[in-house]
Design a protein around this motif. Structure first.
Motif, mmCIF file in Angstrom:
data_model
loop_
_atom_site.group_PDB
_atom_site.id
_atom_site.type_symbol
_atom_site.label_atom_id
_atom_site.label_comp_id
_atom_site.label_asym_id
_atom_site.label_seq_id
_atom_site.Cartn_x
_atom_site.Cartn_y
_atom_site.Cartn_z
ATOM 1 N N LEU A 198 -33.880 15.943 21.224
ATOM 2 C CA LEU A 198 -32.613 15.276 21.578
ATOM 3 C C LEU A 198 -32.250 15.583 23.036
ATOM 4 C CD1 LEU A 198 -30.474 15.785 18.337
ATOM 5 C CD2 LEU A 198 -31.550 13.678 19.117
ATOM 6 N N ARG A 199 -32.420 16.841 23.420
ATOM 7 C CA ARG A 199 -32.066 17.233 24.800
ATOM 8 C C ARG A 199 -32.909 16.488 25.834
ATOM 9 N NH1 ARG A 199 -30.862 23.436 23.936
ATOM 10 N NH2 ARG A 199 -28.876 23.151 22.902
ATOM 11 N N SER A 200 -34.154 16.207 25.458
ATOM 12 C CA SER A 200 -35.034 15.520 26.415
ATOM 13 C C SER A 200 -34.552 14.090 26.685
ATOM 14 C CB SER A 200 -36.471 15.506 25.897
ATOM 15 O OG SER A 200 -36.582 14.573 24.838
ATOM 16 N N MET A 201 -33.624 13.619 25.898
ATOM 17 C CA MET A 201 -33.126 12.249 26.098
ATOM 18 C C MET A 201 -31.897 12.190 26.988
ATOM 19 S SD MET A 201 -33.746 10.656 22.380
ATOM 20 C CE MET A 201 -35.271 11.091 21.575
ATOM 21 N N ILE A 202 -31.356 13.355 27.335
ATOM 22 C CA ILE A 202 -30.178 13.373 28.220
ATOM 23 C C ILE A 202 -30.570 12.767 29.569
ATOM 24 C CG2 ILE A 202 -28.546 14.882 29.443
ATOM 25 C CD1 ILE A 202 -28.712 16.777 26.999
ATOM 26 N N GLY A 203 -29.703 11.862 30.054
ATOM 27 C CA GLY A 203 -29.997 11.190 31.323
ATOM 28 C C GLY A 203 -30.698 9.852 31.134
ATOM 29 N N HIS A 204 -31.205 9.595 29.901
ATOM 30 C CA HIS A 204 -31.875 8.315 29.637
ATOM 31 C C HIS A 204 -30.856 7.261 29.215
ATOM 32 C CE1 HIS A 204 -36.228 9.769 29.168
ATOM 33 N NE2 HIS A 204 -35.528 10.735 29.734
ATOM 34 N N GLU A 205 -31.263 5.998 29.322
ATOM 35 C CA GLU A 205 -30.424 4.909 28.823
ATOM 36 C C GLU A 205 -31.066 4.321 27.580
ATOM 37 O OE1 GLU A 205 -29.869 2.257 32.106
ATOM 38 O OE2 GLU A 205 -28.625 3.715 33.171
#
Ligand code: 5AD
Ligand code: SF4
Length: 469
Positions: free
Chosen positions: A401-408
């Protein structure tokens, strides 16, 4: 010739007969109902049919249980905790029934299909008026009429494993952007721990035309996402040659999003993977229960694949769809599970890194093969193991989940968030729940969300732009 997999249909005359009973119940003035649903999505869908039938008989949903004139429990028996809850919750109605003798109490669903269980329930809860099984749902009008008119208890459980399917029953869903559509009923796999084949009968598929018509009808009602349901959707089959990938292709594009569950790893074909990867509206999400990472345990479970074959499937799925959301079911403490067997499950989980995993303590189900196996694992050992597995999965989910921060990410808005009045809730194509900080969104909107943070199992973000229906 009729294929083994095709469902026989409830004849039109029988449906007309039930319609007659429906009209007669409706003429009695109706009332308020509550349906309490346990278990899987199949039961949720069955409850919608029960609600549709009741609303066709002049009943409306009760806002509170105390207001209800009719309470139905749609039960599950896949694990014993679900069963214990049913007995407890039905028992709690005794006082309400005393205060209101006109209250009708009914119990239906999978638990009622188990040998001896209806008798046990009727004995322990003498105030229960109505008991019926999963194959008798469409007879609710007839049963309810005789309970109301004759004030007598009605019990109807059909043990026929090929029980016919009633097409065209009403369903009450109360709007929403998401809907379930059954494509088949029953299961032929007989995994050695599982009660489902005994209570839901043999695999029976619905005609592709019926499925398509239901999906098109839902699309007209504004549904944006359909989840196709079956215990093992990969063995869907119809005599005109339609198999599951063909069915998916026929449904592709009817609504903007199409999902399905559940898939059995032994039947997941390359063709299905290609169909998913190239589909227009087929979500890149798969629930693929692995159950265990140990080959000895998988064999004893009668799963008919190995850990290596499962890993190979995951590799193929990710090669075809790099962003696919993968979830699984894992049973801990199956009879004979050694420390090494459990470590193999931990290892498989480390290798696959599921987006999410539903973990279950093995639960002994009377009548299944595993119930008679020696070496049942002590409760303490099972618990120690499951805590370790849960901790491992939580860490993996967090990292992902954290790896998706900053993604759209594109999110289908389902409605206001239940926890936060300034937010909406929706899901990504891969099935991740996203809370969206925004105002003025409407259910059914597709929002492009910029992800700002991650919770335990969800993401949170703000809207970049919105595509409305
Ligand atoms: N004990 C524990 N879990 C079970 N499941 C099915 N039967 C049992 C049982 N006897 C789990 C499996 C299945 C999910 C729906 O429930 O993991 O995939
Ligand atoms: Fe149960 Fe196995 Fe059938 Fe799933 S595939 S419903 S676990 S018997």
């Amino acid at each position: 010739m009729k294929e083994r997999n095709e469902a026989a249909l409830v004849p039109q005359e029988e449906k007309d007969r039930q319609q007659g009973f429906m009209d007669e119940v409706a003429s009695l003035g109706g009332g308020k109902y509550e349906i309490v649903t346990y278990g899987c999505q199949m039961n949720v869908r069955d409850s919608q049919t029960l609600a549709g039938l009741l609303e066709g008989m002049g009943y409306r949903p009760a806002a509170r249980r105390e207001e209800a004139d009719l309470i139905l429990f749609n039960t599950c028996c896949v694990r014993d905790n679900a069963e214990r809850r049913v007995f407890g919750n039905v028992g709690h109605l005794q006082a309400q029934k005393k205060a209101n003798p006109r209250l009708v109490v009914g119990v239906c669903g999978c638990m009622m299909q188990q040998e001896g269980v209806p008798e046990k329930l009727l004995k322990s809860s003498p105030f229960v008026d109505l008991v019926f099984g999963t194959g008798n749902l469409y007879k609710l009008p007839e049963l309810l009429l005789s309970v109301l008119k004759e004030r007598r208890r009605r019990v109807l459980v059909d043990q026929n494993p090929m029980a016919p399917i009633a097409e065209g029953l009403p369903a009450s869903r109360h709007g929403g952007v998401q809907a379930f559509v059954n494509i088949m009923f029953g299961c032929d796999n007989f995994c050695s721990y599982c009660i489902v084949p005994y209570v839901r009968g043999r695999e029976r598929s619905r005609a592709p035309e019926q499925i398509l018509a239901e999906a098109e009808d839902l699309a007209r009602q504004g549904v944006q996402e359909i989840t196709l349901l079956g215990q093992n959707v990969n063995s869907y089959r119809w005599s005109d040659g339609t198999d599951f990938p063909t069915l998916l292709k026929r449904l592709d594009g009817v609504v903007p999003r199409l999902r399905f569950m559940t898939s059995h790893p032994k039947d997941l074909s390359d063709e299905l993977i290609e169909t998913m990867a190239s589909g227009r509206s087929i979500c890149k999400q798969l629930h693929l229960p692995v159950q265990s990472g140990s080959n000895a345990i998988l064999q004893s479970m009668n799963r008919r694949y190995t850990a290596e074959r499962y890993l190979e499937l995951v590799r193929k799925l990710r090669a075809a769809m790099p962003d696919i959301g993968l979830s699984t079911d894992i049973i801990v403490g199956f009879p004979g599970e050694t420390d090494d067997d459990f470590e193999a499950t931990m290892e498989l989980n480390r290798l696959v890194r599921f987006d999410s995993a539903y973990t279950f303590l093995y639960s002994k189900r009377q009548g299944t093969k595993a119930a008679a196996m020696e070496n049942q694992v002590p409760e303490e050992t099972m618990k120690e193991r499951i805590y370790r597995l849960i901790a491992q999965q939580e860490a993996i989910t967090q990292e992902k989940l954290r790896s998706m921060i900053g993604h759209e990410l594109e999110v289908l808005v389902e409605g206001p968030s239940t926890r936060d009045e300034n937010a909406y809730m929706g899901r990504t194509d891969a099935g991740i729940t996203v809370n969206i900080e925004a105002q003025g969104l409407r259910p059914g909107d597709f929002a492009l969300v910029s992800i700002a943070s991650a919770g335990m199992n969800t993401l949170r973000g703000t809207v970049k732009c919105v595509r409305s229906r």
